[in-house]
Design a protein around this motif. Structure first.
Motif, PDB file in Angstrom:
ATOM      1  N   MET A  18      23.126 -17.365  84.185  1.00  0.00           N
ATOM      2  CA  MET A  18      24.354 -18.013  83.985  1.00  0.00           C
ATOM      3  C   MET A  18      24.517 -19.472  84.325  1.00  0.00           C
ATOM      4  O   MET A  18      24.669 -20.339  83.687  1.00  0.00           O
ATOM      5  CB  MET A  18      25.559 -17.239  84.195  1.00  0.00           C
ATOM      6  N   TYR A  19      24.113 -19.616  85.318  1.00  0.00           N
ATOM      7  CA  TYR A  19      24.030 -20.839  86.223  1.00  0.00           C
ATOM      8  C   TYR A  19      23.001 -21.791  85.583  1.00  0.00           C
ATOM      9  O   TYR A  19      23.226 -22.871  85.656  1.00  0.00           O
ATOM     10  CB  TYR A  19      23.802 -20.912  87.691  1.00  0.00           C
ATOM     11  N   GLN A  20      21.978 -21.059  85.104  1.00  0.00           N
ATOM     12  CA  GLN A  20      20.870 -21.996  84.605  1.00  0.00           C
ATOM     13  C   GLN A  20      21.345 -22.652  83.290  1.00  0.00           C
ATOM     14  O   GLN A  20      20.768 -23.751  82.836  1.00  0.00           O
ATOM     15  CB  GLN A  20      19.687 -21.214  84.422  1.00  0.00           C
ATOM     16  N   MET A  21      22.231 -21.853  82.457  1.00  0.00           N
ATOM     17  CA  MET A  21      22.576 -22.495  81.233  1.00  0.00           C
ATOM     18  C   MET A  21      23.774 -23.601  81.528  1.00  0.00           C
ATOM     19  O   MET A  21      23.682 -24.386  80.542  1.00  0.00           O
ATOM     20  CB  MET A  21      23.539 -21.204  80.787  1.00  0.00           C
ATOM     21  N   ARG A  22      24.142 -23.817  82.604  1.00  0.00           N
ATOM     22  CA  ARG A  22      24.906 -24.955  82.904  1.00  0.00           C
ATOM     23  C   ARG A  22      23.779 -26.078  83.358  1.00  0.00           C
ATOM     24  O   ARG A  22      24.304 -27.179  83.257  1.00  0.00           O
ATOM     25  CB  ARG A  22      25.983 -24.598  84.244  1.00  0.00           C
TER      26      ARG A  22
ATOM     27  N   ASP B 253      15.998 -26.233  87.896  1.00  0.00           N
ATOM     28  CA  ASP B 253      15.453 -25.236  88.274  1.00  0.00           C
ATOM     29  C   ASP B 253      16.333 -24.509  89.263  1.00  0.00           C
ATOM     30  O   ASP B 253      16.252 -25.156  90.588  1.00  0.00           O
ATOM     31  CB  ASP B 253      13.926 -25.045  88.915  1.00  0.00           C
ATOM     32  N   VAL B 254      16.973 -23.422  89.070  1.00  0.00           N
ATOM     33  CA  VAL B 254      17.977 -22.723  89.971  1.00  0.00           C
ATOM     34  C   VAL B 254      17.595 -21.345  90.373  1.00  0.00           C
ATOM     35  O   VAL B 254      18.195 -20.651  91.149  1.00  0.00           O
ATOM     36  CB  VAL B 254      19.465 -22.606  89.371  1.00  0.00           C
ATOM     37  N   SER B 255      16.128 -21.043  90.106  1.00  0.00           N
ATOM     38  CA  SER B 255      15.960 -19.780  90.326  1.00  0.00           C
ATOM     39  C   SER B 255      15.753 -19.333  91.958  1.00  0.00           C
ATOM     40  O   SER B 255      15.640 -18.253  92.327  1.00  0.00           O
ATOM     41  CB  SER B 255      14.429 -19.483  89.701  1.00  0.00           C
ATOM     42  N   LYS B 256      15.802 -20.537  92.940  1.00  0.00           N
ATOM     43  CA  LYS B 256      15.503 -20.333  94.117  1.00  0.00           C
ATOM     44  C   LYS B 256      16.997 -20.316  95.119  1.00  0.00           C
ATOM     45  O   LYS B 256      16.933 -20.091  96.190  1.00  0.00           O
ATOM     46  CB  LYS B 256      14.564 -21.151  94.944  1.00  0.00           C
ATOM     47  N   LEU B 257      17.805 -20.782  94.402  1.00  0.00           N
ATOM     48  CA  LEU B 257      19.208 -20.907  94.925  1.00  0.00           C
ATOM     49  C   LEU B 257      19.964 -19.727  95.236  1.00  0.00           C
ATOM     50  O   LEU B 257      19.845 -18.632  94.437  1.00  0.00           O
ATOM     51  CB  LEU B 257      19.962 -21.879  94.125  1.00  0.00           C
ATOM     52  N   THR B 258      20.530 -19.428  96.422  1.00  0.00           N
ATOM     53  CA  THR B 258      21.413 -18.507  96.667  1.00  0.00           C
ATOM     54  C   THR B 258      22.786 -18.152  95.924  1.00  0.00           C
ATOM     55  O   THR B 258      23.193 -19.480  95.223  1.00  0.00           O
ATOM     56  CB  THR B 258      21.895 -18.428  98.264  1.00  0.00           C
ATOM     57  N   MET B 259      23.330 -17.343  95.931  1.00  0.00           N
ATOM     58  CA  MET B 259      24.723 -17.291  95.002  1.00  0.00           C
ATOM     59  C   MET B 259      25.756 -18.479  95.768  1.00  0.00           C
ATOM     60  O   MET B 259      26.387 -18.950  95.194  1.00  0.00           O
ATOM     61  CB  MET B 259      25.254 -15.865  95.302  1.00  0.00           C
TER      62      MET B 259
END
Length: 316
Positions: A125-129, A134-140
């Protein structure tokens, strides 16, 4: 059994596949009836005939009267029905989900019940924004901070574009009228977006309450889903309406603005695609499926008369 009225009930193998159907059909100020295997829609311009097996979801807006026979046909042919405000700015109630399948609900429950897959969907969902990052390594926590900064930036950009003064987002549940015109407009615009989001979610058979980012509320997934579109739709409409109308009936003007955004149907189509992508659902969804669950042998046929057998046979 053959019906005494109209054509016989349509068999499942005669129904149009979901991917071959028209996605959503919105009606308002009309009478919906039935003639044989077609839904008839009558207003001041005349009557049109709609092959019910070729429409996925019927959105019933203000001023629609529906006969019992029409609802009978709609139910038989697998058409989902959602009662909405003008062009989906409200979601009041819904009938049976599109496809008569629990596939969306089961997949959603599976993904949200596992910590790893839940985080994966949230990241999607965040990647769509942030399509270029690349947000794959970010924590919530990092994702929430990044999203907060993005939304604040969108507010400031719209303020500069429309010359509407902006301080901060402020929503007073117990004192709505004391808010600034832009905050009233934002609340109205977001609520309209929630209505359309909920319409799509329930029409496809997913649960409004099983959220991946939001949790604990029966509309958690609606808030998750609507957040994907606020920067492009509800926030710009709110600032535009405030710039044009100030505090003069700003809520009504904003709802009309959102209605006009929804009217072309492109957002609905995008929402359907996005929901399928988030839940990893392909397009080939059967019109209706039913199985019996077995802890050893997996899914078994429904409608078969099974016979008792002893433990020895069970082991062989």
């Amino acid at each position: 059994m053959k019906s005494n009225y109209g054509a016989p009930k349509t068999e499942l193998n005669e129904l149009g596949r979901i991917q071959d159907r028209i996605s959503f059909l919105y009606l308002e100020h009309a009478r919906v009836n039935r003639q044989d295997s077609a839904v008839t829609v009558t207003d001041q311009r005349g009557t049109v005939f709609i092959p019910s097996a070729m429409v996925s979801v019927l959105l019933l807006g203000p001023g629609v009267d529906v006969t019992h026979r029409a609802m009978e046909l709609i139910g038989e042919t697998g058409m989902a029905v959602v009662w909405v405000g003008e062009h989906g700015v409200r979601q009041y109630a819904h009938g049976r989900a599109l496809g008569h399948s629990s596939r969306f609900l089961e997949q959603q429950a599976k993904l949200v019940s596992n910590r790893r897959t839940r985080v994966a969907v949230a990241r999607k969902m965040y990647q769509m924004r942030f399509p270029k990052e690349d947000v794959s390594k970010l924590t919530m926590q990092q994702l929430r901070g990044k999203e907060g900064a993005r939304v604040r930036r969108v507010y400031l950009e719209q303020s500069k574009k429309t010359n509407v003064p902006w301080d901060r987002r402020e929503y007073k549940v117990d004192s709505f009228d004391s808010s600034t015109p832009i905050n009233k407009a934002l609340t109205a615009a977001h609520q309209a977006l929630y209505g359309l989001s909920c319409s799509v979610i329930v029409a496809l058979g997913a649960s409004p309450g099983l959220g991946f980012v939001h949790t604990g509320h029966d509309m958690s997934f609606v808030y998750d889903f609507a957040d994907l579109y606020k920067a492009k739709y509800s926030i710009p409409v709110a600032f535009e309406m405030t710039a044009k109308h100030g505090n003069n009936d700003i809520v009504d003007w904003t709802r009309r603005g959102m209605r006009d955004v929804f009217a072309n149907g492109k957002l609905v189509v995008q929402m359907v695609r996005d929901l399928k992508s988030l839940l990893d659902i392909d397009d080939d969804i059967p019109a209706e499926t039913m199985h019996l669950w077995d802890d050893r042998q997996g899914l078994q046929k429904f409608g078969v008369q099974y016979h008792e057998f002893d433990d020895e046979d069970d082991e062989n």
